[in-house]
Write a protein that holds these residues in place. Structure first.
Motif, PDB file in Angstrom:
ATOM      1  N   PHE A  45     -27.127  10.774  27.004  1.00 12.12           N
ATOM      2  CA  PHE A  45     -28.418  11.007  27.643  1.00 12.12           C
ATOM      3  C   PHE A  45     -28.608   9.976  28.750  1.00 12.12           C
ATOM      4  CE2 PHE A  45     -28.435  11.830  23.133  1.00 12.12           C
ATOM      5  CZ  PHE A  45     -28.954  13.110  23.008  1.00 12.12           C
ATOM      6  N   GLY A  46     -29.201  10.365  29.862  1.00 15.43           N
ATOM      7  CA  GLY A  46     -29.433   9.384  30.910  1.00 15.43           C
ATOM      8  C   GLY A  46     -29.502   9.991  32.287  1.00 15.43           C
ATOM      9  N   ASP A  47     -28.985   9.238  33.264  1.00 12.89           N
ATOM     10  CA  ASP A  47     -29.116   9.615  34.673  1.00 12.89           C
ATOM     11  C   ASP A  47     -27.749   9.810  35.319  1.00 12.89           C
ATOM     12  OD1 ASP A  47     -28.183   7.027  34.924  1.00 12.89           O
ATOM     13  OD2 ASP A  47     -30.112   6.195  35.559  1.00 12.89           O
ATOM     14  N   SER A  48     -27.659   9.566  36.631  1.00  8.51           N
ATOM     15  CA  SER A  48     -26.421   9.839  37.365  1.00  8.51           C
ATOM     16  C   SER A  48     -25.252   8.958  36.944  1.00  8.51           C
ATOM     17  CB  SER A  48     -26.662   9.658  38.872  1.00  8.51           C
ATOM     18  OG  SER A  48     -27.110   8.344  39.157  1.00  8.51           O
ATOM     19  N   THR A  49     -25.533   7.853  36.244  1.00  9.28           N
ATOM     20  CA  THR A  49     -24.450   7.013  35.734  1.00  9.28           C
ATOM     21  C   THR A  49     -23.547   7.817  34.810  1.00  9.28           C
ATOM     22  OG1 THR A  49     -25.967   5.128  35.785  1.00  9.28           O
ATOM     23  CG2 THR A  49     -23.924   4.849  34.556  1.00  9.28           C
ATOM     24  N   PHE A  50     -24.127   8.786  34.092  1.00  6.84           N
ATOM     25  CA  PHE A  50     -23.392   9.558  33.093  1.00  6.84           C
ATOM     26  C   PHE A  50     -23.266  11.050  33.417  1.00  6.84           C
ATOM     27  CE2 PHE A  50     -25.719   6.247  30.487  1.00  6.84           C
ATOM     28  CZ  PHE A  50     -24.640   5.392  30.373  1.00  6.84           C
ATOM     29  N   ASP A  51     -24.114  11.570  34.291  1.00  6.59           N
ATOM     30  CA  ASP A  51     -24.177  13.012  34.540  1.00  6.59           C
ATOM     31  C   ASP A  51     -22.802  13.590  34.897  1.00  6.59           C
ATOM     32  OD1 ASP A  51     -24.906  15.592  35.165  1.00  6.59           O
ATOM     33  OD2 ASP A  51     -26.243  15.059  36.813  1.00  6.59           O
ATOM     34  N   ILE A  87     -18.874   7.468  31.056  1.00  2.19           N
ATOM     35  CA  ILE A  87     -18.878   8.179  29.774  1.00  2.19           C
ATOM     36  C   ILE A  87     -17.588   8.964  29.569  1.00  2.19           C
ATOM     37  CG2 ILE A  87     -20.041  10.269  30.589  1.00  2.19           C
ATOM     38  CD1 ILE A  87     -20.537   8.414  27.222  1.00  2.19           C
ATOM     39  N   ASP A  88     -16.942   9.405  30.642  1.00  3.19           N
ATOM     40  CA  ASP A  88     -15.652  10.080  30.520  1.00  3.19           C
ATOM     41  C   ASP A  88     -14.594   9.115  29.989  1.00  3.19           C
ATOM     42  OD1 ASP A  88     -16.462  12.631  31.617  1.00  3.19           O
ATOM     43  OD2 ASP A  88     -16.520  11.653  33.567  1.00  3.19           O
ATOM     44  N   CYS A  89     -14.653   7.864  30.460  1.00  5.23           N
ATOM     45  CA  CYS A  89     -13.705   6.855  29.984  1.00  5.23           C
ATOM     46  C   CYS A  89     -13.967   6.496  28.528  1.00  5.23           C
ATOM     47  CB  CYS A  89     -13.779   5.612  30.863  1.00  5.23           C
ATOM     48  SG  CYS A  89     -13.232   5.873  32.560  1.00  5.23           S
ATOM     49  N   VAL A  90     -15.238   6.432  28.143  1.00  5.91           N
ATOM     50  CA  VAL A  90     -15.589   6.184  26.744  1.00  5.91           C
ATOM     51  C   VAL A  90     -15.068   7.313  25.862  1.00  5.91           C
ATOM     52  CG1 VAL A  90     -17.512   5.947  25.124  1.00  5.91           C
ATOM     53  CG2 VAL A  90     -17.602   4.781  27.325  1.00  5.91           C
ATOM     54  N   ALA A  91     -15.246   8.535  26.330  1.00  7.28           N
ATOM     55  CA  ALA A  91     -14.761   9.696  25.572  1.00  7.28           C
ATOM     56  C   ALA A  91     -13.243   9.655  25.415  1.00  7.28           C
ATOM     57  CB  ALA A  91     -15.192  10.991  26.270  1.00  7.28           C
ATOM     58  N   GLU A  92     -12.545   9.316  26.493  1.00  9.08           N
ATOM     59  CA  GLU A  92     -11.088   9.214  26.430  1.00  9.08           C
ATOM     60  C   GLU A  92     -10.666   8.192  25.400  1.00  9.08           C
ATOM     61  OE1 GLU A  92      -6.956   8.989  27.058  1.00  9.08           O
ATOM     62  OE2 GLU A  92      -8.422  10.585  27.349  1.00  9.08           O
ATOM     63  N   ALA A  93     -11.345   7.043  25.375  1.00  7.55           N
ATOM     64  CA  ALA A  93     -11.005   5.987  24.440  1.00  7.55           C
ATOM     65  C   ALA A  93     -11.269   6.397  23.000  1.00  7.55           C
ATOM     66  CB  ALA A  93     -11.791   4.720  24.767  1.00  7.55           C
ATOM     67  N   ALA A  94     -12.190   7.336  22.793  1.00  3.20           N
ATOM     68  CA  ALA A  94     -12.506   7.806  21.447  1.00  3.20           C
ATOM     69  C   ALA A  94     -11.682   9.027  21.043  1.00  3.20           C
ATOM     70  CB  ALA A  94     -13.987   8.143  21.360  1.00  3.20           C
ATOM     71  N   GLY A  95     -10.809   9.486  21.957  1.00  3.15           N
ATOM     72  CA  GLY A  95     -10.000  10.664  21.654  1.00  3.15           C
ATOM     73  C   GLY A  95     -10.767  11.960  21.789  1.00  3.15           C
ATOM     74  N   VAL A  96     -11.822  11.941  22.603  1.00  2.00           N
ATOM     75  CA  VAL A  96     -12.674  13.110  22.806  1.00  2.00           C
ATOM     76  C   VAL A  96     -12.515  13.586  24.250  1.00  2.00           C
ATOM     77  CG1 VAL A  96     -15.083  13.911  22.864  1.00  2.00           C
ATOM     78  CG2 VAL A  96     -14.338  12.345  21.070  1.00  2.00           C
ATOM     79  N   PRO A  97     -12.457  14.893  24.509  1.00  2.00           N
ATOM     80  CA  PRO A  97     -12.334  15.378  25.898  1.00  2.00           C
ATOM     81  C   PRO A  97     -13.547  14.974  26.734  1.00  2.00           C
ATOM     82  CG  PRO A  97     -11.919  17.138  24.304  1.00  2.00           C
ATOM     83  CD  PRO A  97     -12.476  15.994  23.525  1.00  2.00           C
ATOM     84  N   PRO A  98     -13.421  14.941  28.064  1.00  2.00           N
ATOM     85  CA  PRO A  98     -14.578  14.681  28.915  1.00  2.00           C
ATOM     86  C   PRO A  98     -15.714  15.628  28.564  1.00  2.00           C
ATOM     87  CG  PRO A  98     -12.577  14.690  30.227  1.00  2.00           C
ATOM     88  CD  PRO A  98     -12.180  15.144  28.847  1.00  2.00           C
ATOM     89  N   LEU A  99     -16.937  15.110  28.515  1.00  2.00           N
ATOM     90  CA  LEU A  99     -18.076  15.889  28.048  1.00  2.00           C
ATOM     91  C   LEU A  99     -18.517  16.923  29.075  1.00  2.00           C
ATOM     92  CD1 LEU A  99     -20.289  13.073  26.488  1.00  2.00           C
ATOM     93  CD2 LEU A  99     -18.511  14.447  25.392  1.00  2.00           C
ATOM     94  N   ASN A 100     -18.668  18.142  28.629  1.00  2.00           N
ATOM     95  CA  ASN A 100     -19.197  19.180  29.505  1.00  2.00           C
ATOM     96  C   ASN A 100     -20.711  19.038  29.641  1.00  2.00           C
ATOM     97  OD1 ASN A 100     -16.833  20.668  30.147  1.00  2.00           O
ATOM     98  ND2 ASN A 100     -16.843  21.564  28.098  1.00  2.00           N
TER      99      ASN A 100
END
Length: 237
Positions: A45-51, A87-100
């Motif tokens: 959840f958030g703004d353009s940092t994560f969108d 957040i894409d890098c965080v997802a990669e580190a957790a073994g999760v695909p980039p969030l749609n």
């Protein structure tokens, strides 16, 4: 659900990013650094940092839908970046695909969803009016994003038990106060911007606290201590 908040867990998030961000997506040094934490999904959840494309879904003609946005990955995805985001890098580190992005049609959210919208803030519409905050183009602030989250869980999972089981193994990232600070309308006060920012800060902290309490009481979120995550990182040292 284990969560990082802008107000209470910045140290954890900052440490996390130092480890993850320098690694190209798909090539994280030492493997997927957060995979051992057991996250099966991520909600953001958030703004353009994560969108990752919600603002573009709201405003299809927006500049984030064309170059130079996305130029390093050879396509503009709606991210306010030349490529992937934090957040894409965080997802990669957790073994999760980039969030749609949640608002994009015909995409799957089995590993989580991105509710962040570029240009929004943490404050509700009423609080923005109180502090004379005028967001640049979207009113889909975090309180609205939490309603989307609730709708998503209710549609995707058949009962409360299933929803809480899903939440229990998920990481939630919450941010987005930058636009509240940046978009204070200065004409309503003779105070310098820095003083107006100081005055708005208690409301921003209270709002963040309210969101976190809501996630705990209504969804069963639970906080993982910084040390718990750091112990997993030691595996890669």
């Amino acid at each position: 659900m284990h969560f990082l908040t802008a107000a209470k867990s910045m140290l954890c998030l900052s440490s996390l990013l130092l480890l993850v961000v320098p690694c190209p997506l798909g090539q994280a040094a030492g493997g997927k650094l957060l995979e051992h934490c057991g996250f099966t999904s991520i909600y953001c959840f958030g703004d353009s940092t994560f969108d990752s494309g919600n603002a573009l879904a709201e405003f299809p003609g927006g500049p984030m839908g064309r170059f130079p946005y996305g130029v390093t990955i050879h396509r503009a995805t709606g991210r306010f970046s030349d490529g992937y985001t934090i957040i894409d890098c965080v997802a990669e580190a957790a073994g999760v695909p980039p969030l749609n992005p949640y608002l994009k049609r015909d995409v799957e959210h089995s590993k989580g969803a991105n509710f962040a919208v570029g240009g929004v803030g943490l404050l509700s519409k009423e609080a923005r009016a109180k502090w004379h905050v005028r967001l640049p183009f979207s009113n889909s602030s975090v309180d609205i994003q939490l309603k989307w989250f609730d709708r998503h869980l209710n549609q995707a999972y058949r009962n409360q038990t299933a929803r809480r089981e899903r939440v229990d193994s998920s990481l939630l990232v919450l941010g987005g106060a930058g636009n509240d600070y940046a978009n204070i309308d200065l004409k309503f006060s003779s105070l310098p911007r820095v003083d107006q920012m100081k005055r708005i800060m208690p409301d921003l902290l209270a709002t963040t606290e309210a969101y976190v309490k809501k996630l705990i009481t209504e969804y069963g979120a639970r906080q993982r201590r910084i040390q718990d995550i750091v112990e997993h990182w030691a595996v890669f040292e």
